[in-house]
Design a protein around this motif. Structure first.
Motif, PDB file in Angstrom:
ATOM      1  N   LYS A  26       0.815  -1.215   0.000  1.00 50.63           N
ATOM      2  CA  LYS A  26       0.000   0.000   0.000  1.00 50.63           C
ATOM      3  C   LYS A  26       0.848   1.264   0.000  1.00 50.63           C
ATOM      4  O   LYS A  26       0.328   2.354  -0.194  1.00 50.63           O
ATOM      5  CB  LYS A  26      -0.931   0.029   1.221  1.00 50.63           C
ATOM      6  N   ALA A  27       2.139   1.120   0.237  1.00 46.02           N
ATOM      7  CA  ALA A  27       3.010   2.292   0.308  1.00 46.02           C
ATOM      8  C   ALA A  27       3.181   2.907  -1.081  1.00 46.02           C
ATOM      9  O   ALA A  27       3.380   2.209  -2.071  1.00 46.02           O
ATOM     10  CB  ALA A  27       4.363   1.909   0.883  1.00 46.02           C
ATOM     11  N   LEU A  28       3.091   4.227  -1.128  1.00 48.10           N
ATOM     12  CA  LEU A  28       3.277   4.941  -2.384  1.00 48.10           C
ATOM     13  C   LEU A  28       4.152   6.157  -2.123  1.00 48.10           C
ATOM     14  O   LEU A  28       3.798   7.035  -1.332  1.00 48.10           O
ATOM     15  CB  LEU A  28       1.926   5.381  -2.966  1.00 48.10           C
ATOM     16  N   TYR A  29       5.302   6.208  -2.768  1.00 45.48           N
ATOM     17  CA  TYR A  29       6.230   7.317  -2.616  1.00 45.48           C
ATOM     18  C   TYR A  29       6.106   8.233  -3.837  1.00 45.48           C
ATOM     19  O   TYR A  29       6.285   7.790  -4.971  1.00 45.48           O
ATOM     20  CB  TYR A  29       7.665   6.801  -2.467  1.00 45.48           C
ATOM     21  N   ILE A  38       0.547   9.120 -11.821  1.00 42.91           N
ATOM     22  CA  ILE A  38      -0.531   8.907 -10.872  1.00 42.91           C
ATOM     23  C   ILE A  38      -1.692   8.110 -11.460  1.00 42.91           C
ATOM     24  O   ILE A  38      -2.420   7.422 -10.744  1.00 42.91           O
ATOM     25  CB  ILE A  38      -1.041  10.264 -10.348  1.00 42.91           C
ATOM     26  N   SER A  39      -1.888   8.178 -12.762  1.00 42.65           N
ATOM     27  CA  SER A  39      -3.066   7.566 -13.380  1.00 42.65           C
ATOM     28  C   SER A  39      -3.210   6.086 -13.031  1.00 42.65           C
ATOM     29  O   SER A  39      -4.327   5.579 -12.882  1.00 42.65           O
ATOM     30  CB  SER A  39      -3.016   7.736 -14.897  1.00 42.65           C
ATOM     31  N   GLN A  40      -2.096   5.388 -12.838  1.00 40.45           N
ATOM     32  CA  GLN A  40      -2.162   3.954 -12.548  1.00 40.45           C
ATOM     33  C   GLN A  40      -2.645   3.662 -11.128  1.00 40.45           C
ATOM     34  O   GLN A  40      -3.007   2.528 -10.804  1.00 40.45           O
ATOM     35  CB  GLN A  40      -0.804   3.312 -12.776  1.00 40.45           C
ATOM     36  N   TYR A  41      -2.651   4.687 -10.267  1.00 39.68           N
ATOM     37  CA  TYR A  41      -3.094   4.504  -8.884  1.00 39.68           C
ATOM     38  C   TYR A  41      -4.446   5.164  -8.620  1.00 39.68           C
ATOM     39  O   TYR A  41      -4.905   5.190  -7.485  1.00 39.68           O
ATOM     40  CB  TYR A  41      -2.064   5.096  -7.918  1.00 39.68           C
ATOM     41  N   ASP A  42      -5.060   5.692  -9.651  1.00 40.29           N
ATOM     42  CA  ASP A  42      -6.297   6.453  -9.480  1.00 40.29           C
ATOM     43  C   ASP A  42      -7.365   5.657  -8.738  1.00 40.29           C
ATOM     44  O   ASP A  42      -7.676   4.515  -9.098  1.00 40.29           O
ATOM     45  CB  ASP A  42      -6.842   6.868 -10.852  1.00 40.29           C
ATOM     46  N   GLY A  43      -7.897   6.254  -7.667  1.00 40.15           N
ATOM     47  CA  GLY A  43      -8.969   5.616  -6.900  1.00 40.15           C
ATOM     48  C   GLY A  43      -8.492   4.648  -5.842  1.00 40.15           C
ATOM     49  O   GLY A  43      -9.306   4.147  -5.048  1.00 40.15           O
ATOM     50  N   GLN A  44      -7.198   4.381  -5.770  1.00 36.69           N
ATOM     51  CA  GLN A  44      -6.669   3.437  -4.793  1.00 36.69           C
ATOM     52  C   GLN A  44      -6.402   4.128  -3.454  1.00 36.69           C
ATOM     53  O   GLN A  44      -6.049   5.307  -3.403  1.00 36.69           O
ATOM     54  CB  GLN A  44      -5.370   2.807  -5.297  1.00 36.69           C
ATOM     55  N   SER A  45      -6.571   3.392  -2.370  1.00 32.90           N
ATOM     56  CA  SER A  45      -6.244   3.876  -1.032  1.00 32.90           C
ATOM     57  C   SER A  45      -4.804   3.487  -0.732  1.00 32.90           C
ATOM     58  O   SER A  45      -4.465   2.297  -0.728  1.00 32.90           O
ATOM     59  CB  SER A  45      -7.198   3.271   0.005  1.00 32.90           C
ATOM     60  N   ARG A  46      -3.961   4.478  -0.475  1.00 37.01           N
ATOM     61  CA  ARG A  46      -2.534   4.236  -0.304  1.00 37.01           C
ATOM     62  C   ARG A  46      -1.980   4.975   0.910  1.00 37.01           C
ATOM     63  O   ARG A  46      -2.540   5.979   1.367  1.00 37.01           O
ATOM     64  CB  ARG A  46      -1.778   4.714  -1.549  1.00 37.01           C
ATOM     65  N   ASN A  47      -0.860   4.465   1.418  1.00 36.98           N
ATOM     66  CA  ASN A  47      -0.106   5.160   2.456  1.00 36.98           C
ATOM     67  C   ASN A  47       0.955   5.989   1.739  1.00 36.98           C
ATOM     68  O   ASN A  47       1.962   5.460   1.277  1.00 36.98           O
ATOM     69  CB  ASN A  47       0.531   4.167   3.424  1.00 36.98           C
ATOM     70  N   ILE A  48       0.723   7.271   1.652  1.00 37.17           N
ATOM     71  CA  ILE A  48       1.522   8.147   0.792  1.00 37.17           C
ATOM     72  C   ILE A  48       2.626   8.849   1.578  1.00 37.17           C
ATOM     73  O   ILE A  48       2.412   9.313   2.698  1.00 37.17           O
ATOM     74  CB  ILE A  48       0.618   9.198   0.119  1.00 37.17           C
ATOM     75  N   THR A  49       3.798   8.901   0.968  1.00 35.63           N
ATOM     76  CA  THR A  49       4.922   9.648   1.530  1.00 35.63           C
ATOM     77  C   THR A  49       5.545  10.495   0.428  1.00 35.63           C
ATOM     78  O   THR A  49       5.724  10.026  -0.699  1.00 35.63           O
ATOM     79  CB  THR A  49       5.994   8.711   2.107  1.00 35.63           C
ATOM     80  N   MET A  50       5.847  11.738   0.770  1.00 36.04           N
ATOM     81  CA  MET A  50       6.467  12.644  -0.184  1.00 36.04           C
ATOM     82  C   MET A  50       7.343  13.629   0.584  1.00 36.04           C
ATOM     83  O   MET A  50       6.991  14.050   1.685  1.00 36.04           O
ATOM     84  CB  MET A  50       5.385  13.418  -0.953  1.00 36.04           C
ATOM     85  N   TYR A  51       8.487  13.963   0.049  1.00 37.89           N
ATOM     86  CA  TYR A  51       9.356  14.983   0.642  1.00 37.89           C
ATOM     87  C   TYR A  51       9.307  16.223  -0.247  1.00 37.89           C
ATOM     88  O   TYR A  51       9.501  16.140  -1.453  1.00 37.89           O
ATOM     89  CB  TYR A  51      10.781  14.468   0.788  1.00 37.89           C
ATOM     90  N   ARG A  52       9.045  17.347   0.384  1.00 33.79           N
ATOM     91  CA  ARG A  52       8.836  18.570  -0.378  1.00 33.79           C
ATOM     92  C   ARG A  52       9.598  19.739   0.246  1.00 33.79           C
ATOM     93  O   ARG A  52       9.502  19.989   1.447  1.00 33.79           O
ATOM     94  CB  ARG A  52       7.336  18.859  -0.395  1.00 33.79           C
ATOM     95  N   ALA A 128       0.387  10.678   4.344  1.00 33.72           N
ATOM     96  CA  ALA A 128      -1.058  10.510   4.496  1.00 33.72           C
ATOM     97  C   ALA A 128      -1.368   9.014   4.431  1.00 33.72           C
ATOM     98  O   ALA A 128      -1.037   8.350   3.443  1.00 33.72           O
ATOM     99  CB  ALA A 128      -1.801  11.260   3.399  1.00 33.72           C
ATOM    100  N   GLU A 129      -1.965   8.499   5.485  1.00 29.26           N
ATOM    101  CA  GLU A 129      -2.306   7.076   5.534  1.00 29.26           C
ATOM    102  C   GLU A 129      -3.717   6.839   5.009  1.00 29.26           C
ATOM    103  O   GLU A 129      -4.631   7.618   5.288  1.00 29.26           O
ATOM    104  CB  GLU A 129      -2.181   6.551   6.970  1.00 29.26           C
ATOM    105  N   ASP A 130      -3.862   5.758   4.265  1.00 29.24           N
ATOM    106  CA  ASP A 130      -5.157   5.390   3.673  1.00 29.24           C
ATOM    107  C   ASP A 130      -5.771   6.564   2.915  1.00 29.24           C
ATOM    108  O   ASP A 130      -6.982   6.813   2.982  1.00 29.24           O
ATOM    109  CB  ASP A 130      -6.129   4.894   4.744  1.00 29.24           C
TER     110      ASP A 130
END
Length: 254
Positions: A26-29, A38-52, A128-130
Motif C-alpha cells: 500500500k506504500a506509495l512514494y 498517478i493515473s495507474q493509482y487512481d482511486g486506490q487507497s494508499r499510504n503516501i509519503t512525499m518529501y517537499r 497521508a495514511e489510507d
C-alpha cells in the motif's frame, strides 16, 4: 500438543508476514521533483509519503490527495495558511489575484494553492495514511476578466519554463508571481504556476484575506465616490506620487 503450538506459531508468523507485505504494497512514494505517474493509482487507497522543499513565506502546492486542516498543521506548523484563488480582476493590464483562506476546509486533491509557511527552509515529510489517490489530467482553475484569461495550475511533472508566471524563492514573502525565464529550472512537480492569455506583459498582484476585498468594488460603483487605491489594492486617504487607482482608472501623479 507441541505440534499444535508449533502450528499456531507458524500461522501467526505467516499472518505477520502477510500483514507486513500488505502494508508495504500500500506504500506509495511520490516525487516532488520529476513527478509520479498517478493515473495507474487512481482511486486506490494508499499510504503516501512525499518529501517537499518549503521556504519561509508563500509557497505553492498541488498534490493528488487530500489533507485535513489538522494534517496541514502537523506537517507545516499550526501557523501555516492555505489559500485558494477565488477571482481575478484585470484593470488595464494589472491583474489582481484574490486569494482566500481555505485551511479550515483542508487541502483538496488536484487543486492549486498558496501555502504560507513560517518555519525554516527545509525538506518536509508529507505523509497521508489510507489516502485516496486521485488522478486529474488538468489540475487547474480558470478565471476571465476584461479580456484576460487567467489559469492557475499545478505541475504534475517537471515542466520547463515557457512564459508561465511563478513565485521565485527570493520573492515569496509577498507571493509575487513573475514571468519565469528559460534560464531557470522551470517548475518541479507539486508546484503551481499561472498562465495569462489576452494580455501582453501583464503585471500580477496577489491579494490575501482582507486585502483581497479592498478593490472588490472598484469600477462603476466607485466612480461617484472616487475612492483612491494604490497598485497593491490598499485604500489611500489622498493621491500619492506615482500611479493611483481612482474610480477604477489609473491616474499618474508626478
Amino acid at each position: 500438543m507441541k505440534n499444535f503450538i508449533q502450528t499456531l506459531i507458524f500461522a501467526a508468523g505467516c499472518f505477520l508476514m502477510t500483514s507486513s507485505a500488505f502494508a508495504q504494497s500500500k506504500a506509495l512514494y511520490l516525487s516532488s521533483v520529476s513527478g509520479t505517474k498517478i493515473s495507474q493509482y487512481d482511486g486506490q487507497s494508499r499510504n503516501i509519503t512525499m518529501y517537499r522543499n518549503v521556504y519561509p513565506g508563500w509557497n505553492t502546492m498541488c498534490v493528488p490527495f487530500a489533507m485535513s486542516a489538522d494534517a496541514l498543521n502537523a506537517t507545516f506548523g499550526a501557523d501555516c495558511r492555505l489559500e485558494a484563488l477565488q477571482s481575478v480582476e484585470n484593470i488595464d493590464g494589472i491583474i489582481y489575484l484574490r486569494f482566500a483562506d481555505v485551511k479550515s476546509d483542508g487541502l483538496k486533491a488536484n487543486t492549486p494553492y498558496l501555502l504560507y509557511y513560517t518555519g525554516e527552509a527545509k525538506s518536509v515529510k508529507v505523509s497521508a495514511e489510507d489516502a485516496v489517490v486521485e488522478y486529474k489530467a488538468d489540475a487547474s482553475v480558470c478565471f476571465k476578466s476584461a479580456g484576460a484569461a487567467v489559469k492557475f495550475s499545478g505541475a504534475q511533472t517537471h515542466l520547463p519554463a515557457d512564459g508561465q508566471y511563478g513565485i521565485y524563492v527570493r520573492d515569496n514573502a509577498e507571493a509575487n508571481f513573475t514571468i519565469v525565464d528559460s534560464e531557470t529550472s522551470g517548475f518541479y512537480a507539486t508546484r503551481c504556476y499561472i498562465t495569462v492569455d489576452g494580455v501582453q506583459n501583464a503585471k500580477l498582484i496577489s491579494l490575501h484575506g482582507s486585502d483581497a476585498t479592498a478593490i472588490r468594488s472598484l469600477g462603476a460603483d466607485q466612480d461617484e465616490d472616487n475612492e483612491i487605491y494604490d497598485l497593491n489594492g490598499r485604500r489611500q486617504n489622498d493621491v500619492q506620487k506615482g500611479v493611483n487607482l481612482i474610480g477604477g482608472k489609473k491616474v499618474l501623479v508626478k
